[in-house]
Design a protein around this motif. Structure first.
Motif, short mmCIF file in Angstrom:
data_model
loop_
_atom_site.label_atom_id
_atom_site.label_comp_id
_atom_site.label_asym_id
_atom_site.label_seq_id
_atom_site.Cartn_x
_atom_site.Cartn_y
_atom_site.Cartn_z
N VAL A 252 4.96 44.53 -52.19
CA VAL A 252 3.68 44.33 -51.51
C VAL A 252 3.83 44.48 -50.00
N PHE A 255 2.37 47.33 -47.75
CA PHE A 255 1.01 47.37 -47.22
C PHE A 255 0.88 46.63 -45.89
N ASP A 256 1.99 46.12 -45.35
CA ASP A 256 1.97 45.47 -44.04
C ASP A 256 1.60 46.48 -42.96
N ASP A 257 1.22 45.98 -41.80
CA ASP A 257 0.86 46.87 -40.70
C ASP A 257 2.05 47.69 -40.21
N ARG A 270 4.31 52.32 -51.82
CA ARG A 270 2.86 52.42 -52.00
C ARG A 270 2.51 53.40 -53.11
N GLN A 273 2.33 51.74 -56.33
CA GLN A 273 1.20 50.83 -56.46
C GLN A 273 -0.13 51.54 -56.27
N THR A 274 -0.14 52.83 -56.52
CA THR A 274 -1.35 53.63 -56.45
C THR A 274 -1.61 54.23 -57.83
N ARG A 310 -7.23 45.39 -54.57
CA ARG A 310 -6.07 45.93 -55.28
C ARG A 310 -5.19 44.80 -55.82
N ALA A 329 -2.62 42.79 -53.12
CA ALA A 329 -2.06 43.55 -52.00
C ALA A 329 -2.50 42.99 -50.66
N ALA A 366 -9.54 42.85 -48.93
CA ALA A 366 -8.72 43.72 -48.09
C ALA A 366 -8.90 43.26 -46.65
#
Length: 501
Positions: A252, A255-257, A270, A273-274, A310, A329, A366
């Motif tokens: 997970v 998905f961090d910045d 990613r 996880q798509t 997500r 996420a 999100a």
């Protein structure tokens, strides 16, 4: 504000009732956040010998293993050693005999790993063949595989198909796939309690034994471990809730910045996880969770939950064991559930637990940080609406289609009709940032304009050029709650958290 630990403890107490727990001699459920267990509930005796279940008890996680296989395949892909879109026969020559009717098919590792290879669902058969030798399974494949749907078109969960990705890994590395997974994923991430077979643990390790029940937990019979052979890469791993918590955080965090690329690139995590293969969502609707879609990624299932966005998950089931991991996420909050009975229903328990925890947290679906250009354009248009000036005054911000698609006289007439319902715009409106309602993504923003008898809902949508410009502007009457246009259906974007940088 409720913390993940507080929400987790409350959800565990509410969801793990006696009828649920009685379906396995031993079970454990953990709520995790940022890789740490923040709440845990352990029950029963893992071997029915008087020793109690602890957070360190090792359970078989079965098909949760597929996520480790998928990550390993992508790491080899990233290094140029594996091509997921090349003919799978480049790595597994025996697949040349696969047929759809009389038609020879061109399978790829991408299709196999994302469960759209056309091979039929094979859970019952796969469980019994987990321990078969590589030579035996190679002969089965070479003898010919009959596809039940055209390759690349439909979702069907094929253990055999995904196991062939393991054979491809062995072909390019010259090593057993279990060793490659350990060297590339388990050891670098410090997952010391995750191993591919029971005999890889030290004597006396706290391993849960498997059991079966046919009377809803009134009685149990021991179930020996299914062997670890040619299909082990898709379902053989054993692990603990702590190791799986760390694994979930590794995934997970993509998905961090500013995600790290250690062990496996964030972009590849990613990809896992798509959704890559569309899955029917009717089974999910019966659980009370409403999905906008679902699909299989690379060794993981991806749900698009209408409330929480997500959700990534995977179940595991073998004779004697039931397991499940799932996480959101947006927040990194997740749950892990293990039971040592295949009747335990870990997936249903985990789904209810995570939904309960996220509801208690009022978790956003999100987190969106709009482009500065999006915010600037919205502020300018908000100013024009509140002061009764025409949109054309902001023409420098607009793509040329905006005033053409809805001519200015039409736009002004529609706004006047809306204001006739809501009353004049109030002069004491809160600052713009306080009136932001939602953002579907970085290119769009929704905000409210308060009026004497209601409110307007304004939407702006930019096109992502080098210098983004506005391509759509819409102003509508708000429903009674003031957050959505009248008659607009519920959307996941209603629950996005907007952060202005």
């Amino acid at each position: 504000m409720t913390t993940p630990a507080e929400a987790g403890r409350a959800a565990l107490a509410a969801r793990l009732d006696e009828p649920t727990l009685r379906r396995a001699p031993a079970s454990i459920a953990a709520v995790v956040h940022d890789g740490a267990i923040v709440a845990v509930s352990a029950h029963g005796e893992p071997r029915r010998d008087g020793a109690t279940t602890t957070p360190d008890t090792i359970f078989r996680i079965a098909s949760m293993s597929k996520s480790f296989l998928g990550a390993t395949a992508l790491s080899l892909r990233d290094e140029g050693l594996l091509d997921l879109h090349a003919p799978a026969t480049d790595y597994v020559p025996g697949l040349a005999s696969a047929r759809f009717g009389a038609e020879r098919v061109g399978l790829t590792l991408d299709a196999l790993l994302s469960n759209r290879g056309g091979l039929t669902e094979d859970n019952a058969w796969g469980d019994e063949h987990l321990g078969e030798s590589r030579a035996h399974m190679a002969a089965v494949v070479s003898d010919g595989l009959a596809l039940s749907t055209r390759s690349g078109t439909d979702y069907q969960y094929s253990n055999l198909g995904i196991s062939l990705v393991g054979r491809a890994i062995e072909a390019v590395t010259g090593r057993p796939v279990e060793d490659v997974i350990r060297e590339r994923m388990l050891d670098p991430l410090g997952l010391r309690d995750t191993r591919a077979a029971a005999d890889l643990y030290a004597a006396g390790a706290d391993l849960a034994a498997g059991f079966r029940t046919f009377d809803d937990g009134a009685s149990f019979t021991p179930e020996p471990y299914v062997g670890s052979g040619a299909l082990a890469c898709i379902g053989s791993l054993f692990s603990t809730v702590s190791d799986i918590a760390a694994w979930m955080q590794f995934l997970v965090s993509a998905f961090d910045d500013d995600p790290a690329d250690d062990v496996l690139r964030a972009a590849s995590r990613r990809e896992m996880q798509t959704a890559r293969t569309l899955m029917p969502t009717s089974p999910w609707q019966s659980t009370g969770r409403v999905l906008d879609g679902a699909g299989y990624g690379y060794g993981l299932v991806v749900e698009h939950d209408r409330r929480f966005g997500r959700i990534v998950q995977h179940a595991g089931g073998l004779p004697g064991f039931s397991s499940h991991m799932r996480w959101q996420a947006a927040t990194g909050v997740g749950v892990v559930v293990f039971g040592n009975s295949d009747s335990f229903g870990a997936g249903t328990i985990a789904g209810d637990l995570l939904a309960d925890v996220l509801t208690r947290l009022d978790a956003p679906a999100a987190i969106v940080r709009p482009w500065p250009e999006t915010v600037d354009a919205a502020r300018r248009i908000d100013e024009l609406v509140r002061t009764g000036r025409p949109l054309s005054e902001a023409s420098a911000l607009l793509a040329r289609n905006v005033l053409h698609d809805v001519p200015e006289p039409v736009r002004e007439r529609r706004l006047a009709e809306a204001l006739a319902k809501t009353g004049p715009v109030r002069t004491d409106a809160a600052p713009f940032a306080a009136r932001i309602l939602a953002a579907p993504d970085r290119s769009a923003l929704r905000w409210s304009v308060p009026c004497e008898r209601g409110a307007l809902v304004c939407d702006v949508h930019l096109v992502g050029l080098r210098a983004p410009i506005v391509q759509e502007v819409e102003i509508q009457v708000a429903e009674a709650g003031g957050r959505k246009p009248v008659d607009e259906t519920a959307r996941v974007t209603d629950h996005h958290r907007v952060i202005l940088d």
